[in-house]
Write a protein that holds these residues in place. Structure first.
Motif, mmCIF file in Angstrom:
data_model
loop_
_atom_site.group_PDB
_atom_site.id
_atom_site.type_symbol
_atom_site.label_atom_id
_atom_site.label_comp_id
_atom_site.label_asym_id
_atom_site.label_seq_id
_atom_site.Cartn_x
_atom_site.Cartn_y
_atom_site.Cartn_z
ATOM 1 N N ILE A 39 92.659 13.800 19.716
ATOM 2 C CA ILE A 39 91.804 14.969 19.557
ATOM 3 C C ILE A 39 90.647 14.617 18.624
ATOM 4 O O ILE A 39 90.859 14.029 17.575
ATOM 5 N N ASP A 40 89.405 14.955 19.020
ATOM 6 C CA ASP A 40 88.328 14.753 18.063
ATOM 7 C C ASP A 40 87.339 15.919 18.054
ATOM 8 O O ASP A 40 86.134 15.732 18.065
ATOM 9 N N SER A 41 87.872 17.114 18.090
ATOM 10 C CA SER A 41 87.014 18.289 17.897
ATOM 11 C C SER A 41 87.861 19.382 17.264
ATOM 12 O O SER A 41 89.083 19.390 17.397
ATOM 13 N N PHE A 42 87.185 20.296 16.546
ATOM 14 C CA PHE A 42 87.938 21.377 15.905
ATOM 15 C C PHE A 42 88.580 22.288 16.925
ATOM 16 O O PHE A 42 89.651 22.827 16.697
ATOM 17 N N LYS A 43 87.927 22.431 18.092
ATOM 18 C CA LYS A 43 88.506 23.253 19.157
ATOM 19 C C LYS A 43 89.879 22.706 19.553
ATOM 20 O O LYS A 43 90.834 23.442 19.736
ATOM 21 N N GLY A 44 89.934 21.368 19.664
ATOM 22 C CA GLY A 44 91.194 20.713 20.036
ATOM 23 C C GLY A 44 92.290 20.984 19.030
ATOM 24 O O GLY A 44 93.402 21.377 19.386
ATOM 25 N N LEU A 49 97.098 23.883 17.152
ATOM 26 C CA LEU A 49 97.716 24.783 16.175
ATOM 27 C C LEU A 49 98.326 25.986 16.885
ATOM 28 O O LEU A 49 99.455 26.388 16.592
ATOM 29 N N LEU A 50 97.589 26.537 17.861
ATOM 30 C CA LEU A 50 98.110 27.675 18.619
ATOM 31 C C LEU A 50 99.424 27.303 19.297
ATOM 32 O O LEU A 50 100.390 28.065 19.270
ATOM 33 N N ALA A 51 99.450 26.101 19.887
ATOM 34 C CA ALA A 51 100.668 25.651 20.563
ATOM 35 C C ALA A 51 101.827 25.564 19.565
ATOM 36 O O ALA A 51 102.942 26.023 19.844
ATOM 37 N N VAL A 52 101.547 24.985 18.390
ATOM 38 C CA VAL A 52 102.600 24.863 17.381
ATOM 39 C C VAL A 52 103.106 26.243 16.969
ATOM 40 O O VAL A 52 104.314 26.479 16.878
ATOM 41 N N LEU A 53 102.165 27.165 16.740
ATOM 42 C CA LEU A 53 102.562 28.517 16.340
ATOM 43 C C LEU A 53 103.433 29.165 17.416
ATOM 44 O O LEU A 53 104.424 29.821 17.117
ATOM 45 N N PHE A 54 103.065 28.942 18.673
ATOM 46 C CA PHE A 54 103.827 29.510 19.781
ATOM 47 C C PHE A 54 105.260 28.952 19.782
ATOM 48 O O PHE A 54 106.235 29.690 19.943
ATOM 49 N N ILE A 55 105.378 27.644 19.570
ATOM 50 C CA ILE A 55 106.715 27.033 19.551
ATOM 51 C C ILE A 55 107.526 27.550 18.361
ATOM 52 O O ILE A 55 108.717 27.836 18.496
ATOM 53 N N PHE A 112 89.202 16.533 9.769
ATOM 54 C CA PHE A 112 89.988 16.052 10.915
ATOM 55 C C PHE A 112 91.305 15.451 10.441
ATOM 56 O O PHE A 112 92.374 15.768 10.960
ATOM 57 N N MET A 113 91.210 14.575 9.461
ATOM 58 C CA MET A 113 92.405 13.891 8.983
ATOM 59 C C MET A 113 93.421 14.887 8.438
ATOM 60 O O MET A 113 94.623 14.782 8.701
ATOM 61 N N VAL A 114 92.903 15.858 7.675
ATOM 62 C CA VAL A 114 93.795 16.858 7.091
ATOM 63 C C VAL A 114 94.506 17.654 8.186
ATOM 64 O O VAL A 114 95.727 17.820 8.151
ATOM 65 N N SER A 115 93.766 18.111 9.173
ATOM 66 C CA SER A 115 94.395 18.863 10.268
ATOM 67 C C SER A 115 95.444 17.998 10.954
ATOM 68 O O SER A 115 96.529 18.461 11.298
ATOM 69 N N ARG A 116 95.081 16.735 11.134
ATOM 70 C CA ARG A 116 95.981 15.828 11.824
ATOM 71 C C ARG A 116 97.302 15.695 11.065
ATOM 72 O O ARG A 116 98.380 15.845 11.644
ATOM 73 N N SER A 257 99.231 17.942 26.555
ATOM 74 C CA SER A 257 98.702 16.815 25.780
ATOM 75 C C SER A 257 97.520 16.156 26.490
ATOM 76 O O SER A 257 96.594 15.671 25.835
ATOM 77 N N ILE A 258 97.530 16.173 27.829
ATOM 78 C CA ILE A 258 96.366 15.638 28.546
ATOM 79 C C ILE A 258 95.150 16.530 28.292
ATOM 80 O O ILE A 258 94.067 16.071 27.924
ATOM 81 N N LEU A 259 95.393 17.837 28.450
ATOM 82 C CA LEU A 259 94.319 18.817 28.278
ATOM 83 C C LEU A 259 93.690 18.708 26.892
ATOM 84 O O LEU A 259 92.475 18.601 26.739
ATOM 85 N N VAL A 260 94.565 18.666 25.865
ATOM 86 C CA VAL A 260 94.089 18.727 24.494
ATOM 87 C C VAL A 260 93.363 17.432 24.108
ATOM 88 O O VAL A 260 92.447 17.443 23.291
ATOM 89 N N SER A 261 93.710 16.339 24.757
ATOM 90 C CA SER A 261 93.056 15.070 24.424
ATOM 91 C C SER A 261 91.590 15.065 24.838
ATOM 92 O O SER A 261 90.799 14.288 24.328
ATOM 93 N N PHE A 262 91.238 15.917 25.815
ATOM 94 C CA PHE A 262 89.849 15.934 26.273
ATOM 95 C C PHE A 262 88.942 16.794 25.411
ATOM 96 O O PHE A 262 87.730 16.755 25.547
ATOM 97 N N PHE A 263 89.522 17.588 24.516
ATOM 98 C CA PHE A 263 88.687 18.442 23.672
ATOM 99 C C PHE A 263 87.992 17.661 22.576
ATOM 100 O O PHE A 263 88.546 16.707 22.057
#
Lengths: 263, 271
Positions: A39-44, A49-55, A112-116, A257-263
């Motif tokens: 991932i290399d955008s804040f949107k990604g 994060l949304l996915a994690v929250l959902f899980i 980016f690093m912090v979010s990661r 994971s494919i989808l999110v990698s393109f963001f």
């Protein structure tokens, strides 16, 4: 101090996430973490994060519990952020004071690093929070089994993990007992500086080790007398079975994971 | 053919000069309840380990159901037929959950999963611990842990269980639980029991008792025969039970008593 022995950080709940096959959960975790590094955008990151929250929601584990798990890495996170902000160069200058400058690239890379890091810790702790150590052991064993051909003793490793899990509470109890016995004889485990205190631990550790070796000896004998002869030809009471919902979960996470990698 | 036959067995531990066992001969029939009693260093634990191929005899032969323990190819088969329960309840449970521990033996034998499940449930039932599937061992009492260890053996469907001082580390309640369990298994399931102990009162109810001393079988007989050679027993440093001692003293004082072993027998005779 040794009451409420809780091995690992597993929290028992009756959720969909808990019921997933341990192997699938391990694979999904690896997959998602890999995706996280693409991932290399804040949107990604936001999407992730949304996915994690959902899980987290599905797993019925309290959100605060996950946040508390982030505390130990807080220092690392801050350090990463500060280092990147002040030392990564490139882009327009945002702020300058004498020789200290903050440039745009530094700020962005830092965030980016912090979010990661934060998302990585959140996701992996979800795995250990929803999977009991025993299931994890079974899962790891089953995933490593194909590597037996290359000399990796998967079932023996799993057996070692199981025995370790079995004996942690026993040894803790014993440590408690020895500590009290030594305190009754005047040992002091609480005062003095670090060096002094670690020296004082010797009368605890020596008997503990001796007894652990004695236990190991007894246990080996007991295992042998119960026909243990390595992993060869061993069956399992709980055969892991991949169910429909496991495939669905795997499928969704591959797509994601494919989808999110393109963001 | 006897289930277990020991013929002229000697055994010496590597570093020692005096033999742990010298010229042991005995045979045990299927379905018997045998008690082996002796003081420390009498060789009783060594004898137990020979039955389960944990040790091999220095000379002589140990035969289990006709199979020679010295023959490598019978090793697993013999260990399945003759299960062993040890003294320390903490050091013989392998798994972090009761049902996984009971399954350990059958898993080693390569029995399919559903069949193991059945055996685990039956074994728990037989030792009176149904419903304890999910317990971690450290939450059980000593007596319960020993019963789980016994269940782990039963799940392997053995002909014989050797118990090496299973009650030595238990409180009176745990001791009773274990004794009741093994008597039940012997009577109801016909499993041969070889119970090694240094508590004289635990040998009551056995079919035969072997008294061991200095690596040899010093005496062999029914509980009545053994208990009433009081002076012999005491010379070996073993205690006879209070009831037997009392009866013996009463007899010396001129009471007319038959041989008694238990309190209720003594009460019946006196009142």
């Amino acid at each position: 101090m040794l009451r409420n022995i809780n091995i690992g950080q597993y929290i028992a709940r009756d959720s969909i996430i808990h019921k997933l096959d341990a192997r699938i959960k391990i694979i999904i975790t690896i997959l998602m973490i890999t995706a996280l590094f693409f991932i290399d955008s804040f949107k990604g990151y936001f999407l992730f994060l949304l996915a994690v929250l959902f899980i987290i929601y599905l797993s019925q584990i309290s959100f605060m519990r996950i946040i508390r798990g982030l505390r130990p890495v807080l220092f690392l996170v801050l350090l990463t952020l500060i280092l990147h902000i002040f030392f990564t160069r490139g882009g327009e200058v945002i702020w300058q004071w004498r020789f200290i400058t903050i440039e745009k690239n530094g700020l962005i890379t830092g965030l980016f690093m912090v979010s990661r890091i934060l998302l990585l810790i959140m996701f992996t702790s979800l795995l250990t929070l929803t999977t009991s150590p025993l299931q994890l052991t079974d899962g790891i064993e089953s995933l490593l089994r194909p590597l037996k051909r290359f000399g990796i003793p998967a079932s023996e490793l799993a057996m070692m993990m199981t025995i370790a899990l079995r004996f942690i509470p026993t040894l803790l109890e014993e440590a408690d007992k020895i500590m009290k016995a030594q305190m009754a004889r005047g040992a002091d485990f609480e005062s003095g500086n670090i060096i002094r205190r670690s020296k004082n631990l010797i009368p605890l550790l020596v008997p503990l080790f001796i007894s652990a070796f004695r236990r190991a000896d007894d246990l080996a004998l007991a295992m042998e007398s119960r026909c243990y002869h390595g992993g060869e030809g061993r069956t399992k009471l709980h055969e892991l079975k991949v169910k429909t919902q496991d495939f669905i979960a795997l499928f969704i996470s591959i797509l994601f994971s494919i989808l999110v990698s393109f963001f | 053919m006897a289930l277990i036959e020991i013929k002229g067995v000697d055994f010496t531990y590597n570093e020692l000069e005096t033999p742990a066992l010298a010229n042991i001969n005995l045979s045990i029939e299927a379905g018997e309840f045998i008690a082996i009693i002796g003081g420390n260093g009498s060789g009783k634990s060594t004898l137990a380990k020979l039955l389960n191929v944990l040790l091999l005899p220095g000379s002589g032969k140990v035969l289990v159901d006709g199979m020679d323990t010295a023959d490598e190819k019978y090793k697993l088969k013999i260990r399945q037929k003759v299960g062993m329960v040890f003294q320390n309840p903490d050091n013989q449970l392998v798994a972090a959950r009761v049902e996984d521990d009971i399954a350990f033996g059958p898993e080693n034998l390569g029995i399919p999963g559903p069949e193991i499940r059945k055996r685990v449930d039956q074994a728990l039932e037989l030792v009176g611990m149904a419903g304890f599937h999910d317990y971690p061992p450290h939450e059980l009492s000593g007596g319960q842990k020993q019963r789980i260890a016994i269940a782990g053996i039963i799940a392997m469907e053995p002909d014989c269980i050797v118990l090496d001082e299973p009650t030595a580390m238990l409180d009176p309640k745990g001791r009773k639980e274990v004794m009741d369990t093994i008597h039940f298994l012997n009577k109801e399931k016909g499993i041969t029991i070889i119970h090694i102990t240094h508590f004289m009162e635990e040998t009551i109810g056995a079919d035969r008792i072997f008294v061991m001393h200095n690596g040899a079988i010093y005496k062999e007989g029914t509980p009545e025969e053994i208990f009433h050679s009081i002076s012999d027993i005491k010379r070996l440093g073993l205690d006879v039970t209070v009831v037997v001692e009392l009866a013996e003293r009463l007899k010396k004082e001129g009471f007319n008593l038959p041989d008694v072993l238990t309190i209720s027998e003594l009460v019946d005779c006196l009142c």
